[in-house]
Design an enzyme around this catalytic site. Sequence first.
Site, PDB file in Angstrom:
ATOM      1  N   LYS A 220       0.842  -1.213   0.000  1.00 13.75           N
ATOM      2  CA  LYS A 220       0.000   0.000   0.000  1.00 13.75           C
ATOM      3  C   LYS A 220       0.868   1.250   0.000  1.00 13.75           C
ATOM      4  O   LYS A 220       0.559   2.235  -0.654  1.00 13.75           O
ATOM      5  CB  LYS A 220      -0.947  -0.010   1.202  1.00 13.75           C
ATOM      6  CG  LYS A 220      -2.113  -0.978   0.995  1.00 13.75           C
ATOM      7  CD  LYS A 220      -3.108  -0.897   2.127  1.00 13.75           C
ATOM      8  CE  LYS A 220      -4.361  -1.703   1.782  1.00 13.75           C
ATOM      9  NZ  LYS A 220      -5.238  -1.883   2.940  1.00 13.75           N
TER      10      LYS A 220
ATOM     11  N   LYS B  15      -1.589 -30.636   1.477  1.00  9.24           N
ATOM     12  CA  LYS B  15      -0.199 -30.384   1.065  1.00  9.24           C
ATOM     13  C   LYS B  15       0.776 -31.223   1.895  1.00  9.24           C
ATOM     14  O   LYS B  15       1.747 -31.755   1.379  1.00  9.24           O
ATOM     15  CB  LYS B  15       0.121 -28.894   1.205  1.00  9.24           C
ATOM     16  CG  LYS B  15       1.298 -28.459   0.379  1.00  9.24           C
ATOM     17  CD  LYS B  15       1.296 -26.964   0.172  1.00  9.24           C
ATOM     18  CE  LYS B  15       2.320 -26.556  -0.845  1.00  9.24           C
ATOM     19  NZ  LYS B  15       2.225 -25.167  -1.236  1.00  9.24           N
TER      20      LYS B  15
ATOM     21  N   GLU C 106       3.680 -16.013   1.044  1.00  9.76           N
ATOM     22  CA  GLU C 106       3.724 -16.173  -0.412  1.00  9.76           C
ATOM     23  C   GLU C 106       3.082 -14.940  -1.056  1.00  9.76           C
ATOM     24  O   GLU C 106       1.963 -14.576  -0.712  1.00  9.76           O
ATOM     25  CB  GLU C 106       2.961 -17.423  -0.867  1.00  9.76           C
ATOM     26  CG  GLU C 106       3.079 -17.601  -2.381  1.00  9.76           C
ATOM     27  CD  GLU C 106       2.146 -18.658  -2.965  1.00  9.76           C
ATOM     28  OE1 GLU C 106       2.658 -19.639  -3.521  1.00  9.76           O
ATOM     29  OE2 GLU C 106       0.918 -18.490  -2.861  1.00  9.76           O
TER      30      GLU C 106
ATOM     31  N   GLU D  94      -4.057  -2.537  -8.729  1.00  9.66           N
ATOM     32  CA  GLU D  94      -5.511  -2.459  -8.908  1.00  9.66           C
ATOM     33  C   GLU D  94      -6.221  -2.924  -7.642  1.00  9.66           C
ATOM     34  O   GLU D  94      -7.192  -2.319  -7.213  1.00  9.66           O
ATOM     35  CB  GLU D  94      -5.945  -3.363 -10.072  1.00  9.66           C
ATOM     36  CG  GLU D  94      -5.511  -2.869 -11.437  1.00  9.66           C
ATOM     37  CD  GLU D  94      -6.249  -1.615 -11.868  1.00  9.66           C
ATOM     38  OE1 GLU D  94      -7.420  -1.452 -11.496  1.00  9.66           O
ATOM     39  OE2 GLU D  94      -5.634  -0.787 -12.569  1.00  9.66           O
TER      40      GLU D  94
ATOM     41  N   HIS E 226       5.580 -15.453  -8.572  1.00  3.78           N
ATOM     42  CA  HIS E 226       5.434 -15.930  -7.192  1.00  3.78           C
ATOM     43  C   HIS E 226       6.722 -15.652  -6.417  1.00  3.78           C
ATOM     44  O   HIS E 226       7.806 -16.005  -6.882  1.00  3.78           O
ATOM     45  CB  HIS E 226       5.197 -17.445  -7.145  1.00  3.78           C
ATOM     46  CG  HIS E 226       3.867 -17.873  -7.655  1.00  3.78           C
ATOM     47  ND1 HIS E 226       3.364 -19.133  -7.449  1.00  3.78           N
ATOM     48  CD2 HIS E 226       2.907 -17.207  -8.345  1.00  3.78           C
ATOM     49  CE1 HIS E 226       2.161 -19.225  -8.000  1.00  3.78           C
ATOM     50  NE2 HIS E 226       1.870 -18.081  -8.561  1.00  3.78           N
TER      51      HIS E 226
ATOM     52  N   SER F 185      -6.541 -27.483   2.947  1.00  2.00           N
ATOM     53  CA  SER F 185      -5.487 -27.330   1.945  1.00  2.00           C
ATOM     54  C   SER F 185      -4.094 -27.572   2.573  1.00  2.00           C
ATOM     55  O   SER F 185      -3.213 -28.153   1.941  1.00  2.00           O
ATOM     56  CB  SER F 185      -5.602 -25.917   1.367  1.00  2.00           C
ATOM     57  OG  SER F 185      -4.745 -25.730   0.321  1.00  2.00           O
TER      58      SER F 185
ATOM     59  N   LYS G  19       3.287 -21.779 -17.022  1.00  2.00           N
ATOM     60  CA  LYS G  19       3.087 -23.224 -16.848  1.00  2.00           C
ATOM     61  C   LYS G  19       2.487 -23.808 -18.133  1.00  2.00           C
ATOM     62  O   LYS G  19       1.975 -23.051 -18.966  1.00  2.00           O
ATOM     63  CB  LYS G  19       2.151 -23.477 -15.656  1.00  2.00           C
ATOM     64  CG  LYS G  19       2.851 -23.195 -14.339  1.00  2.00           C
ATOM     65  CD  LYS G  19       1.952 -23.397 -13.159  1.00  2.00           C
ATOM     66  CE  LYS G  19       1.783 -24.838 -12.787  1.00  2.00           C
ATOM     67  NZ  LYS G  19       1.155 -25.004 -11.454  1.00  2.00           N
ATOM     68  N   GLU G  20       2.562 -25.102 -18.263  1.00  2.00           N
ATOM     69  CA  GLU G  20       2.113 -25.744 -19.504  1.00  2.00           C
ATOM     70  C   GLU G  20       0.665 -25.380 -19.855  1.00  2.00           C
ATOM     71  O   GLU G  20       0.321 -25.207 -21.024  1.00  2.00           O
ATOM     72  CB  GLU G  20       2.244 -27.258 -19.345  1.00  2.00           C
ATOM     73  CG  GLU G  20       2.667 -27.938 -20.639  1.00  2.00           C
ATOM     74  CD  GLU G  20       2.920 -29.407 -20.379  1.00  2.00           C
ATOM     75  OE1 GLU G  20       3.887 -29.704 -19.664  1.00  2.00           O
ATOM     76  OE2 GLU G  20       2.123 -30.230 -20.876  1.00  2.00           O
TER      77      GLU G  20
HETATM   78  P1  0O2 Z   1      -4.545 -21.981  -2.677  1.00  2.00           P
HETATM   79  O1  0O2 Z   1      -6.006 -22.076  -2.504  1.00  2.00           O
HETATM   80  O2  0O2 Z   1      -4.097 -20.651  -3.228  1.00  2.00           O
HETATM   81  O3  0O2 Z   1      -3.762 -22.396  -1.485  1.00  2.00           O
HETATM   82  P2  0O2 Z   1       2.118 -26.784  -4.775  1.00  2.00           P
HETATM   83  O4  0O2 Z   1       1.648 -26.951  -6.196  1.00  2.00           O
HETATM   84  O5  0O2 Z   1       1.225 -25.894  -3.962  1.00  2.00           O
HETATM   85  O6  0O2 Z   1       2.446 -28.053  -4.114  1.00  2.00           O
HETATM   86  P3  0O2 Z   1       3.960 -24.691  -4.849  1.00  2.00           P
HETATM   87  O7  0O2 Z   1       5.435 -24.673  -5.074  1.00  2.00           O
HETATM   88  O8  0O2 Z   1       3.452 -23.958  -3.640  1.00  2.00           O
HETATM   89  O9  0O2 Z   1       3.533 -26.182  -4.810  1.00  2.00           O
HETATM   90  O10 0O2 Z   1       3.190 -24.226  -6.132  1.00  2.00           O
HETATM   91  P4  0O2 Z   1       3.281 -22.896  -6.957  1.00  2.00           P
HETATM   92  O11 0O2 Z   1       3.276 -23.299  -8.380  1.00  2.00           O
HETATM   93  O12 0O2 Z   1       4.372 -21.983  -6.524  1.00  2.00           O
HETATM   94  O13 0O2 Z   1       1.946 -22.116  -6.599  1.00  2.00           O
HETATM   95  C1  0O2 Z   1       0.809 -22.672  -6.080  1.00  2.00           C
HETATM   96  C2  0O2 Z   1      -0.295 -21.598  -6.091  1.00  2.00           C
HETATM   97  O14 0O2 Z   1      -0.223 -20.838  -7.301  1.00  2.00           O
HETATM   98  C3  0O2 Z   1      -1.663 -22.242  -6.112  1.00  2.00           C
HETATM   99  O15 0O2 Z   1      -2.121 -22.339  -4.803  1.00  2.00           O
HETATM  100  C4  0O2 Z   1      -2.505 -21.263  -6.916  1.00  2.00           C
HETATM  101  O16 0O2 Z   1      -2.919 -20.172  -6.113  1.00  2.00           O
HETATM  102  C5  0O2 Z   1      -1.500 -20.769  -7.929  1.00  2.00           C
HETATM  103  N1  0O2 Z   1      -1.429 -21.631  -9.124  1.00  2.00           N
HETATM  104  C6  0O2 Z   1      -0.361 -22.377  -9.509  1.00  2.00           C
HETATM  105  N2  0O2 Z   1      -0.618 -23.015 -10.653  1.00  2.00           N
HETATM  106  C7  0O2 Z   1      -1.870 -22.680 -11.014  1.00  2.00           C
HETATM  107  C8  0O2 Z   1      -2.699 -23.026 -12.143  1.00  2.00           C
HETATM  108  O17 0O2 Z   1      -2.333 -23.781 -13.028  1.00  2.00           O
HETATM  109  N3  0O2 Z   1      -3.939 -22.458 -12.178  1.00  2.00           N
HETATM  110  C9  0O2 Z   1      -4.398 -21.619 -11.219  1.00  2.00           C
HETATM  111  N4  0O2 Z   1      -5.630 -21.127 -11.349  1.00  2.00           N
HETATM  112  N5  0O2 Z   1      -3.645 -21.285 -10.135  1.00  2.00           N
HETATM  113  C10 0O2 Z   1      -2.397 -21.796 -10.048  1.00  2.00           C
HETATM  114  P5  0O2 Z   1      -2.933 -23.603  -4.316  1.00  2.00           P
HETATM  115  O18 0O2 Z   1      -2.166 -24.247  -3.238  1.00  2.00           O
HETATM  116  O19 0O2 Z   1      -3.314 -24.467  -5.479  1.00  2.00           O
HETATM  117  O20 0O2 Z   1      -4.271 -23.060  -3.797  1.00  2.00           O
END
Ligand code: 0O2
Length: 241
Positions: free
Chosen positions: A65, A96, A181, A81, A162, A92, A154-155
């Site tokens: 902010k 994990k 994060e 924004e 991040h 979750s 990503k693919e």
């Molecule tokens: P939430 O509800 O946000 O907790 P992981 O895949 O979590 O084991 P890592 O290293 O944490 O391992 O993954 P990464 O790729 O750094 O980021 C995970 C988070 O990025 C996800 O959180 C999503 O918020 C987002 N994200 C990553 N890939 C995708 C994707 O393909 N589509 C969408 N829509 N979001 C994505 P969580 O944990 O899934 O959910």
Amino acid sequence: MNITEFGMPLVGTLSPNENSAALAEKITSFLNENSLDEVQEYFERMKALMSCYQCALLEVETKFKVLNEQFSLNHERNPIESIKTRMKSSESIREKLQRRNLPFSFDSLDKIYDIAGIRIICSFVDDIYMLADCLLKQDDVRLIERKDYIANPKENGYRSLHLIIEVPIFLQDAKRLMKVEVQLRTIAMEFWANLEHKLRYKKNLPGDVAMLTAEELTQCAQMSAQLDLKMQKVRDVIENA
Ligand code: 0O2
């Protein structure tokens, strides 16, 4: 204190098909295996930990902010924004831990870096990198991990920057370093990610439908990347006019 909120990483979560009797059984067996003092200590510790993560989110949100405010003074526009913060749900967290084969313990929670998450929705792609640089230059912020899904999508087409950072929080009588994060995205990236997330978790699609929709979604991600590029070019033209 809310047992479903704080207790689940340890006692395990209910699947959607389980009922409250199953929850009661799990809680009972947890209570049977631990003395009342241990149970109380566990909940107090969990509550304190989650509160520290909340404080870390407040710290990081304020940092963004401040950057937004300063940038709008100097450049007459806001690079941010909107800002969203979230605490990872207990389900979750549990999922994990299981995926990583980690036991349900406080030590394991330390290895989950996204318990506290903040998402910064930016106007333009270069605002993302500018804000990330400004944040990481601050002397109380330590970068733990950086994943650039904008330079390397990503693919499926997912794009975002991040960062896992560590920031101090100052409590009444202690300083604690907390991991947060940070996800930085444009409006177009957010739009795509939200819809993709909803569609992906919607239902178990048959193979051919899943493949077709995955292709369509990847194309949409490419279109949104082009849109980001075009919008940035328009802004550059206006700013240089
Ligand atoms: P939430 O509800 O946000 O907790 P992981 O895949 O979590 O084991 P890592 O290293 O944490 O391992 O993954 P990464 O790729 O750094 O980021 C995970 C988070 O990025 C996800 O959180 C999503 O918020 C987002 N994200 C990553 N890939 C995708 C994707 O393909 N589509 C969408 N829509 N979001 C994505 P969580 O944990 O899934 O959910």
